[in-house]
Write an enzyme that holds these catalytic residues in place. Sequence first.
Site, PDB file in Angstrom:
ATOM      1  N   ASP A 196      36.018 -69.608  45.151  1.00 29.67           N
ATOM      2  CA  ASP A 196      36.395 -69.764  43.752  1.00 29.67           C
ATOM      3  C   ASP A 196      37.540 -70.787  43.714  1.00 29.67           C
ATOM      4  O   ASP A 196      38.332 -70.854  44.644  1.00 29.67           O
ATOM      5  CB  ASP A 196      36.869 -68.423  43.199  1.00 29.67           C
ATOM      6  N   CYS A 207      34.674 -42.183  77.169  1.00 31.66           N
ATOM      7  CA  CYS A 207      33.471 -42.710  76.513  1.00 31.66           C
ATOM      8  C   CYS A 207      33.057 -41.748  75.415  1.00 31.66           C
ATOM      9  O   CYS A 207      33.615 -40.657  75.283  1.00 31.66           O
ATOM     10  CB  CYS A 207      32.321 -42.924  77.508  1.00 31.66           C
TER      11      CYS A 207
END
Length: 854
Positions: free
Chosen positions: A549, A170
């Site tokens: 586009d 961790c």
Amino acid sequence: MDKKCCSTKIESPKVEEQTTCCSSNTINTVVKDECCNTPSMIKEENTKITTCCSSKETDKGPSIEIDCCSSLGNTHGLLNENIDEGIIEEFRVYGMDCPACAVTIEKSLSNQRNINGVNVNYSTGKMQVSSTEELEYESIQKQMKKLGFEVEPINVNNNLKNYFIEGMDCGSCALTIENHLNNLPTVKHVQVNFSTGKMKIEHENSTEEIIKEVSKAGFKASLITTDKQTHSPARSSNHNGAVIFSGILIALGFIGSYTVISPFLTITMYAVAMIVSGYKPVKSAYYAIRSRSLDMNVLMSAAAIGAAFLGEWLEGATVVWLFSLGLNLQNRAIEKTRKSIRGLMELTPPEAWVKIGNELIKKPVEDVSINDVIVVKPGDRIPLDGDVIEGESSVNQAAITGESIPVDKSKGSFVYAGSINEHGSLSVKVTKLIEDTTISKIIHLVEEAQEKKAPTEAFIDKFARIYTPIVFILALLVIIIPPLFAFGTWEDWIYKGLMLLVIACPCALVISTPVAIVTALGNAAKNGVLIKGGTFLENAGSINAIAFDKTGTLTEGKPKVTDVVVFNDSEENMLSIARTLEEYSTHPIAKTVVNYAEDKSIQAKSGTNFKNLAGKGVQATIGDLTYSAGNIRLFEEIGSPIDNHLEQILSLQDEGKTIIIIGTTENILGVICVSDTIRKTTKVAISNLGKIGVKQVVMLTGDNEGTAKAIASEAGVNRYFYELLPEEKVNAIKQLQEEGYRVAMVGDGINDAPALATADLGIAMGGAGTDTAMETADIVLMADNLEKLPHTMKLSRKALTIIKQNIWFSLIVKAVALLFIFPGWLTLWIAVLSDTGAALIVILNALRLLKIKE
């Protein structure tokens, strides 16, 4: 020219006018918008740049000015344009989740002593600081931590070394290593990243001493020595053996407690089991405490030692054994998430066959130079990027572009390092060194992305750092206060306090986000999608409108002949005349017609008196007649009988096609229709986007309404904006945002840079590694394959779902276990099992992201 929009639901929405960026300065820009943050621009060649939030001018070269407030930022190293002269140092910043963070950092650091100027770029995560004297990194780091950000210097020398770290389970483990090494006078800077399992450190002592110091803290370090950074973590057989041996001792002790064996012997077996499997966590806990860090090793060690102190030897031994077993399983599972990108590192071969004269010499790829010729044999991986100068083959480049089908390569084709030459020998002229290849850039960008904390991850890390000490103090209060007031025995409350320590360990919560983010980024990279950080992965999950586009995104970007309509001639003769006329023209459409005729093996005729009629077409004399190729206006001027075919010609024009009429003053031979065809993947991609919940799919184009309408109808978009200038695309994006949509913009990464910056998420068509696309966008589709877009959105939403599942699961397990402590329903070993089990389940849940496919 007015901007127009067409939709089946919304009629021609009006777009607000643009305003200048911030001052009265005259700025030659493509986009002028509000000014608030740091300047943003895309660097090109040979124009003057005027930054939008400053009056400074620098000769850099044409630039596209972009919305100051955008997330695009300065993507080409122009960070120092707006900071004063002095000693300039560059840093990488972690933890920023919006452009406002960049402003906060700039304002805060600018007030520090000896600092002339600060420029922070949100998009690239980089910061430049100008000072009157050499900066003290520790003071910068301290101030940044106060603001809630992490920072590291970007070194241009070789003092910064990289190590792999094994055994971290961790983020607290990473903090323990950092704090321990920072106490050493020979270490100038260290940063450990739990997600990638890597440590970056600048030190004066030897590598062996650093590895030894990391080992003291209970972890294993190994130096990364190659550019490819390959790594195969060795399984700790000693640790596995310790877990097995201690497990056997606990089982024997437990069985012995029900026989006539001496209690002293069973206690001895439990004690030995605790020492064997508890040595590593206790050692790590010691260094964590020395480093002023309270990680899970401290909590578990305290619980085990406390149990032994209470005479609960079985519980203490079981706690340590379960904890060690859980860590072992967690490390194996976490390693799978880290391997999600390491597979790419191992794709490029370490050596290449270099052609020198008539000989082939095997060289390390690091020794191969640009313009060297390498030979790639059938079945081999291509070691470096380059151009094919001899040979033909099919190349599997799935690792780079995500394309599942091999691509044919021949003379003039470009090949990528890491791709597989399936058959046929290829001679390749090297165009990029090993560190500059497309695969190297992908690896670098993905690892950089993995190191950037997503907003959720950053919040949980901050939460855990406050939460853990509070719980530790609370456990001490539970142990001390009730017995002092005669609310039970010391033994009972010490036991409850120890259980609280174990249950309170936030490991599962802390790893709930990073393992999911890293796994998702790796999955995307292997499918040809480059996501530049957890922030953008999270953003993609909330997108409900996508603007495309048209040219080069929805369409191929290359005109093609779509129809040949003959009126008064044979098709072959008309195309021969058309080729004759168009061969002397340099117009792209003329070249398209010539190429079409060539493909059909139709030869040109002999012509004279060629004329180029600007805006109308071309003319030439073939035989005794003057032939023309051009638009309606040309044929009306020469008096040709065009009215007989005008209805059919206009009908073709309304379909969005460019019309080339072929004929004489006396006769119309026929019409050639040219248009930019949509990509094969466009329809499927847009259909799939609707299925996954994207509400608006919009097309942006500078074409006229007829062309826009035809392409929009064929592609299947909901809505289209037409006759747009480049800067007007920005307003279209803003209009969608004002309508309440979270908007992603998909473009080519160059001309669409302003719109990409303004959108909530910028997605570029990468052209399989275009540098500009990689730099400007938040997400890059490496193979220009729009079908990868729905997969990316689906992956993002699944990642967000899994992150939420992990967080809620971790919190619920903790809450239930805490409630079970006080009625006495919980035991210490069950508390450990619930904690390590929750962490393991969280990791395994995140690993499901590896299996998500298109």
